[in-house]
Design an enzyme around this catalytic site. Structure first.
Site, PDB file in Angstrom:
ATOM      1  NE  ARG A 137     -20.436 -13.079  36.759  1.00  0.00           N
ATOM      2  CZ  ARG A 137     -21.315 -13.617  35.638  1.00  0.00           C
ATOM      3  NH1 ARG A 137     -22.673 -13.821  36.090  1.00  0.00           N
ATOM      4  NH2 ARG A 137     -20.779 -13.277  34.755  1.00  0.00           N
ATOM      5  CD  GLN A 154     -24.293 -14.874  23.748  1.00  0.00           C
ATOM      6  OE1 GLN A 154     -23.539 -15.467  23.103  1.00  0.00           O
ATOM      7  NE2 GLN A 154     -25.329 -15.512  24.034  1.00  0.00           N
ATOM      8  CB  VAL A 169     -22.008  -8.973  32.187  1.00  0.00           C
ATOM      9  CG1 VAL A 169     -23.429  -9.374  31.604  1.00  0.00           C
ATOM     10  CG2 VAL A 169     -21.552 -10.183  32.960  1.00  0.00           C
ATOM     11  CG  HIS A 192     -27.128 -11.503  27.891  1.00  0.00           C
ATOM     12  ND1 HIS A 192     -26.188 -12.576  27.493  1.00  0.00           N
ATOM     13  CD2 HIS A 192     -28.229 -11.540  27.245  1.00  0.00           C
ATOM     14  CE1 HIS A 192     -27.217 -13.256  26.820  1.00  0.00           C
ATOM     15  NE2 HIS A 192     -28.227 -12.669  26.675  1.00  0.00           N
ATOM     16  CB  CYS A 235     -32.566   4.512  44.074  1.00  0.00           C
ATOM     17  SG  CYS A 235     -32.981   5.788  42.760  1.00  0.00           S
ATOM     18  N   GLY A 268     -16.579 -17.684  20.401  1.00  0.00           N
ATOM     19  CA  GLY A 268     -16.903 -17.951  21.644  1.00  0.00           C
ATOM     20  C   GLY A 268     -18.287 -18.110  22.379  1.00  0.00           C
ATOM     21  CB  THR A 269     -21.571 -17.605  21.132  1.00  0.00           C
ATOM     22  OG1 THR A 269     -21.801 -18.142  19.863  1.00  0.00           O
ATOM     23  CG2 THR A 269     -21.170 -16.211  21.028  1.00  0.00           C
ATOM     24  CB  SER A 270     -22.503 -21.955  24.496  1.00  0.00           C
ATOM     25  OG  SER A 270     -23.903 -21.339  24.678  1.00  0.00           O
ATOM     26  CD  GLU A 277     -14.829 -26.851  24.163  1.00  0.00           C
ATOM     27  OE1 GLU A 277     -16.234 -26.220  24.660  1.00  0.00           O
ATOM     28  OE2 GLU A 277     -13.771 -26.737  24.871  1.00  0.00           O
TER      29      GLU A 277
HETATM   30 ZN   LIG Z   1     -35.004   5.215  41.887  1.00  0.00          ZN
END
Ligand SMILES: [Zn+2]
Length: 234
Positions: free
Chosen positions: A62, A94, A96, A112, A143, A180-182, A207
């Site tokens: 992604r 919403q 990402v 989100h 980390c 554009g949100t469902s 839609e």
């Molecule tokens: Zn950490």
């Protein structure tokens, strides 16, 4: 056409449809499958606990798609709206990806999470910018505290980010525009019901959303075609 009065605060909620017009697949529609995995199987705390390598493979893919995508005319128009009305615009997404930022928006609330940020699953270190891909043979990143680093994403079953500031803004906006949100993913799907007694409410998208009857007016069509001419400032 939506008239924006001189004092009006504008709440804009953008969803997957706006990113889809830039070529980013939603993964929720059309069965929501990736490599035959149901999306919950790669985007949930359970998936992370069971198979973090698979989860990072999905988010690495992604990240590549998001980095290759470019903002469309709707993103650009919303960045221009911010340049005109400044802090009276509250842009909540919403999505990402960072297409709003690429278009020039400087204040974006990513409820989100953000694809191009990473955070520690264990310590309180701030999420940080990261566009790396972690796919085998690249190991899962760690980390300094020893904890595994995870995508800064609100997974299924997790609580969205920044809800306090989102609900505070819903309380004071004069205009609410969903693009554009469902209309099925909560809590965003309920925002319109929360504001409609007090604010003007609009929907833009190809839609009609599941919650379309809650809106005062729906503009049906591609966001990239409609949003650039949507607002008239007083
Ligand atoms: Zn950490």
């Amino acid at each position: 056409m939506i008239r924006v009065g001189k004092q009006n605060r504008v709440f804009i909620l953008t969803g997957a449809g706006v990113s889809a017009e830039s070529g980013i697949p939603t993964f929720r529609g059309a069965g929501g499958l990736w490599r035959n995995y149901r999306i919950e199987a790669v985007a949930s705390p359970e998936a992370w606990a069971r198979d973090p390598v698979l989860v990072w493979e999905f988010y690495s893919m992604r990240r590549k798609m998001a980095k290759a995508a470019r903002p469309n005319a709707a993103h650009v128009a919303l960045a221009e709206l911010e340049s005109k009305i400044g802090e009276r615009l509250f842009l909540c997404t919403q999505n990402v990806d960072n297409l709003h930022e690429q278009a020039g928006s400087t204040h974006v609330t990513h409820m989100h999470g953000e694809l191009l940020k990473t955070r520690c699953e264990r310590c309180l270190r701030e999420p940080f910018a990261d566009d790396a891909c972690y796919e085998p043979p690249v190991a899962i990143p760690r980390c300094e505290c020893g904890g595994k680093l995870r995508p800064h994403i609100c997974w299924f079953g997790e609580v969205p980010f920044k809800l306090d500031s989102i609900f505070a803004e819903l309380e004071r906006c004069a205009l609410f525009v969903a693009i554009g949100t469902s209309g099925v993913v909560e809590p965003a799907a309920s925002f319109v019901a929360q504001v409609r007694a007090r604010a003007r409410t609009y929907y833009v998208g190809p839609e009609l959303p599941a919650n379309h009857s809650a809106f005062e007016e729906c503009f049906q069509g591609e966001a990239g075609k409609i949003v650039p001419d949507l607002f008239r400032l007083d």
